[in-house]
Each structure stands twice: as C-alpha cells, then as structure tokens.
Design an enzyme around this catalytic site. Structure first.
Site, short mmCIF file in Angstrom:
data_model
loop_
_atom_site.label_atom_id
_atom_site.label_comp_id
_atom_site.label_asym_id
_atom_site.label_seq_id
_atom_site.Cartn_x
_atom_site.Cartn_y
_atom_site.Cartn_z
N LYS A 44 0.84 -1.21 0.00
CA LYS A 44 0.00 0.00 0.00
C LYS A 44 0.88 1.25 0.00
O LYS A 44 2.07 1.19 0.30
CB LYS A 44 -0.90 -0.02 1.24
CG LYS A 44 -0.14 0.06 2.57
CD LYS A 44 -1.05 -0.14 3.76
CE LYS A 44 -0.27 -0.14 5.08
NZ LYS A 44 -1.13 -0.43 6.23
N MET B 103 10.88 24.85 1.50
CA MET B 103 10.07 24.02 0.61
C MET B 103 10.94 23.13 -0.29
O MET B 103 10.66 21.96 -0.49
CB MET B 103 9.16 24.89 -0.26
CG MET B 103 8.20 24.06 -1.10
SD MET B 103 7.17 25.04 -2.19
CE MET B 103 6.18 25.96 -1.04
N ASP B 104 12.04 23.71 -0.79
CA ASP B 104 12.84 23.01 -1.80
C ASP B 104 14.27 22.74 -1.37
O ASP B 104 15.03 22.12 -2.12
CB ASP B 104 12.91 23.87 -3.08
CG ASP B 104 11.56 24.41 -3.47
OD1 ASP B 104 10.65 23.59 -3.71
OD2 ASP B 104 11.40 25.65 -3.51
N HIS C 150 -6.20 -7.20 13.11
CA HIS C 150 -5.00 -6.35 13.15
C HIS C 150 -4.74 -5.96 14.60
O HIS C 150 -5.68 -5.74 15.37
CB HIS C 150 -5.27 -5.11 12.27
CG HIS C 150 -4.06 -4.35 11.84
ND1 HIS C 150 -2.95 -4.95 11.27
CD2 HIS C 150 -3.80 -3.02 11.84
CE1 HIS C 150 -2.06 -4.01 10.97
NE2 HIS C 150 -2.54 -2.84 11.31
N TYR D 87 15.66 30.60 6.51
CA TYR D 87 14.57 31.45 7.03
C TYR D 87 14.58 31.53 8.56
O TYR D 87 14.67 30.52 9.25
CB TYR D 87 13.22 30.85 6.65
CG TYR D 87 12.89 30.88 5.18
CD1 TYR D 87 13.08 32.02 4.41
CD2 TYR D 87 12.34 29.76 4.57
CE1 TYR D 87 12.74 32.03 3.06
CE2 TYR D 87 12.00 29.76 3.23
CZ TYR D 87 12.20 30.91 2.48
OH TYR D 87 11.86 30.91 1.16
N ARG E 284 -10.59 -0.11 15.45
CA ARG E 284 -10.51 0.61 14.18
C ARG E 284 -11.49 -0.06 13.23
O ARG E 284 -12.69 -0.05 13.46
CB ARG E 284 -9.05 0.62 13.67
CG ARG E 284 -8.76 1.74 12.70
CD ARG E 284 -7.28 1.81 12.33
NE ARG E 284 -6.83 0.68 11.52
CZ ARG E 284 -5.59 0.53 11.07
NH1 ARG E 284 -4.67 1.43 11.35
NH2 ARG E 284 -5.26 -0.51 10.34
C1 LIG Z 1 -0.42 -1.50 6.91
C2 LIG Z 1 -1.02 -2.79 7.31
C3 LIG Z 1 -0.22 -3.93 7.45
C4 LIG Z 1 1.28 -3.88 7.42
O1 LIG Z 1 1.76 -3.24 8.59
P1 LIG Z 1 3.31 -3.13 8.92
O2 LIG Z 1 3.34 -2.63 10.31
O3 LIG Z 1 3.88 -2.14 7.94
O4 LIG Z 1 3.89 -4.46 8.75
C5 LIG Z 1 -0.85 -5.14 7.68
N1 LIG Z 1 -2.20 -5.22 7.79
C6 LIG Z 1 -3.00 -4.13 7.70
C7 LIG Z 1 -4.46 -4.28 7.84
C8 LIG Z 1 -2.43 -2.88 7.49
O5 LIG Z 1 -3.22 -1.79 7.41
#
Ligand SMILES: *Cc1c(COP(=O)(O)O)cnc(C)c1O
Length: 393
Positions: A52, A332-333, A182, A284, A150
């Site tokens: 992801k 910024m850059d 999770h 800055y 969650r």
């Molecule tokens: C992001 C995520 C993972 C991976 O988590 P890590 O801590 O990067 O290993 C696994 N399962 C779910 C549902 C996640 O959102």
C-alpha cells in the site's frame, strides 16, 4: 499549445527524472532478500507483502515484483485503486484490498480477481450485489475487530456479519476465503492486549468454522508480529514495513538484528557550497547561527519532497562519510548544512539523508527519532518530485 500537446495531458515529471536534484534509490534485490527473511520467520505461514501507499514510498510495481520474487505468495493493499493498478500492470498473484467506502467499484474488483476484506454489513451487501450483477462469486476475507478499535466487526457484530456472509455464501455470491484482524500493540509484544487479541481472534475463527466456513487463510500478523511473535502467524502474515527493511520495533532491534536491510537510500547533490563568517544566520528565520568561520552547503530537498520541516536543526545527513545536521530551517525546496571550517566539499558532492546505515550513513529510523515520528512516515512521505531509481532486480 498545439492540439497534440493538449491531448497529452499534464506534462509528466517522470520523463524529466534525469533533471531532478535528488533521488530515492531503491534496491530491489534487498526487498527480495527481506521477503526471504520474513518467509523464514513466518515458518509454515505464507507471506502477503503489503505494498500500500506506493509500497511505502518505494514504488508500487517494482516493489511488488521484487516481493513476489522473494517468495511472497500474496500482495496486500489498503485501497482498491492500488489493487487495480497492480492488476492492470499484469500482476496475477493473489491480491487483497481492505479499506473501502460505500459506492466502491466492487464489480471491477471482482472482475479483476481481487480479494476483498469485508468489515461491515454495508460492504458485505455491496460486494454481494456486485457479484450477483456479474453472475460471479466474490472472494472475501471477513475482518474482525479483536480490540484494535478501528476497522472490523466488533463484539456481537461479528456473529451478525458471519451469519449474513454464510447466507450469501450459500447463494454462491461470496466465498469466505479468510478471517483477518489487526493488532493495536504489535510493537509492544508483551503488552496484555496482544495476548487478548490473539484469544479473541482464535474465538472469532472458531465461530466462523462452526458456522461452516471453509477458510483458506487466517491472518493477523503485521511486521512487528512477524518479527516478535511466532504464535501470531496462523496461515498468512502481512508484513509491510519489514519488506522495505525497516524495523517496526526500533526499541527491540535495528533492521540488521532481524536480518533485514533498508531498501531505500535518499540522496541529493549539493547545489552550492560557500564560506560564511562566524555569527551568520542560516535559512529562514536564522534558526541556526554559525559559531565560527565555516563552509555551508545547500541541499536541494525540502518539505515539498517530504523532508519534515521539524527536521530543522536536527535532521542527520552524511557527506563523504562524515555526519552533519540540518542547520536552520527546512524550506520548501532546500535546506542548509554547516559543513565546518575544514570542509572541502564542493557543489555536486553527494549528500546522503538516509540509507542502509552502513558506512556511518544515517537511517530512516535516525530521521524518525530526530523528528519524533516513526520510520513509516519518513519513507511514505517522500514526495512525487523525487524520482525512484531502481537497482538490482
Ligand atoms: C499496513 C497494514 C499492514 C502492514 O503493517 P506493517 O506494520 O507495515 O507491517 C498489515 N495489515 C493491515 C491491515 C495494514 O493496514
């Protein structure tokens, strides 16, 4: 502008990567080896590499291919768009997407053979309707909230979701492939919630099996759990951060102590070096003032490239193996470093912001510590202006 140019849409920065002032070099062989290490850790469980967020900033497709080469048998993403991109790129491995909102293109997902996580009655309903419309069966993983607080069905909602899913399975609209959850505290393996969540998960799996589910996979372990809790592996583990060679539990060990190597090196070439007198403020707001006659260097990366602005006066870099610190505000850059009176650095010299940590270079974890965040945020926030340059693979 000619019509032809207009048809090309917005100019792509990608084609001008060679003009960029900085780069994130990603070693695909390292990603591959990290996955091999995670496979070993996972024992008999299969590995779903989480890709992801553009593979945690490393680049979705190259990273996914490297993870598959390392023996990942699944890929996981948060969003359907990410999953569709992988399929459109020709990735055929089992693929799970888990974070959806009403109105999502579940029909497109089913046609693309994307497994869908289902956490709530609304998504079960929409997935089943999409399957009905297509005359196909959707593959779903039911998500149970075992205490994270969650996503996922919590408490009595689990049984309700389970029963509804079983009815739709009987109609041939869905196939309940998996049960997933999770952790809230995977990075603190001895936290009491870890054991409690495992108990709740096992009960939820048992309930699914009692309800008649023929599960292919049960999965709850993220990177931290894979590295610290072998009892959490079940049939499948879902490491993300560790795939990219970063430690999700820096207080328990650095990547090397787990056999992992950071895959990304972030570097830039000095744009300018010059002599400055003692007592000169830099950048800055003059948040840094030189204490002696010195040489300063300008690094052409800033917060628009994902360098945290609160790295001001604390972010670590290295030049020719010597460590320096961001001197004055991150702009910024660009930002400035005080290279010291004896420096012979010249414009064009390579500055490493973070890398493997070998040869004394700072790491993403060092940046996380300096800016009071986690290495996840350091790598995922690297901006689109920074080209990803691939080596290995
Ligand atoms: C992001 C995520 C993972 C991976 O988590 P890590 O801590 O990067 O290993 C696994 N399962 C779910 C549902 C996640 O959102």
């Amino acid at each position: 502008m000619t019509d032809e140019m207009a048809g090309m849409g917005a100019p792509s920065v990608k084609s001008n990567d060679g003009l960029a002032t900085a780069k994130a070099t990603v070693d695909l062989d390292v990603i591959c080896r990290n996955v091999e290490v995670l496979r070993e850790r996972a024992g008999s469980a299969a590995v779903m590499a989480i890709v992801k967020a553009d593979a945690y900033g490393h680049g979705l497709l190259p990273s996914a291919l490297a993870a598959l080469r390392g023996g990942a048998s699944w890929l996981g993403v948060a969003q359907l768009g990410e999953a569709m991109t992988l399929r459109e790129s020709g990735i055929q491995a089992p693929l799970l997407s888990w974070l959806h909102v009403p109105g999502a293109d579940f029909a497109g997902a089913i046609c693309a053979d994307i497994d869908l996580s289902v956490s709530a009655p609304w998504s079960l309903g929409e997935v089943a309707e999409a399957a009905r419309g297509l005359g196909r069966t959707a593959r779903i993983h039911l998500k149970v909230d075992t205490g994270l607080g969650r996503n996922g069905a919590f408490g009595d909602d689990w049984q309700v979701l389970l029963s509804a899913a079983r009815s739709l399975e009987a109609e041939g609209l869905v196939r309940i492939v998996g049960v997933m959850s999770h952790f809230a505290y995977a990075d603190e393996p001895s936290h009491p919630t870890v054991r409690r969540q495992l108990e709740v998960f096992s009960e939820a799996v048992s309930a699914a099996e009692r309800a008649g589910c023929d599960l292919e996979v049960r999965h709850i372990a993220n990177s931290a759990a894979v590295l610290t809790n072998s009892g959490a592996a079940f049939d499948l583990v879902r490491p993300g951060l560790a795939v990219y060679g970063l430690s999700p539990v820096p207080q328990l060990g650095d990547p090397q102590s787990f056999g992992l190597t950071p895959a990304m090196t972030l570097s830039a070439d000095l744009a300018v070096t010059k002599r400055m007198p003692a007592g000169q403020g830099l950048s800055y707001g003059h948040q840094y003032v030189t204490s002696q006659d010195t040489t300063v260097g300008v690094v052409p990366m800033g917060y628009a490239d994902g360098i945290p602005r609160n790295a001001t006066n604390v972010g670590p870099v290295s030049v020719s193996g010597e460590r320096y610190t961001v001197s004055g505000r991150v702009c910024m850059d660009q930002f400035v470093i005080d290279l010291g009176p004896a420096s012979s650095a010249r414009a064009g010299e390579r500055v490493t912001l973070f890398g493997t940590g070998e040869a004394g270079d700072p790491t993403a974890q060092d940046w996380a510590q300096a800016t009071e965040t986690i290495s996840y945020e350091i790598v995922t926030r690297i901006g689109s202006r920074v080209p990803r340059v691939y080596i290995g693979g």
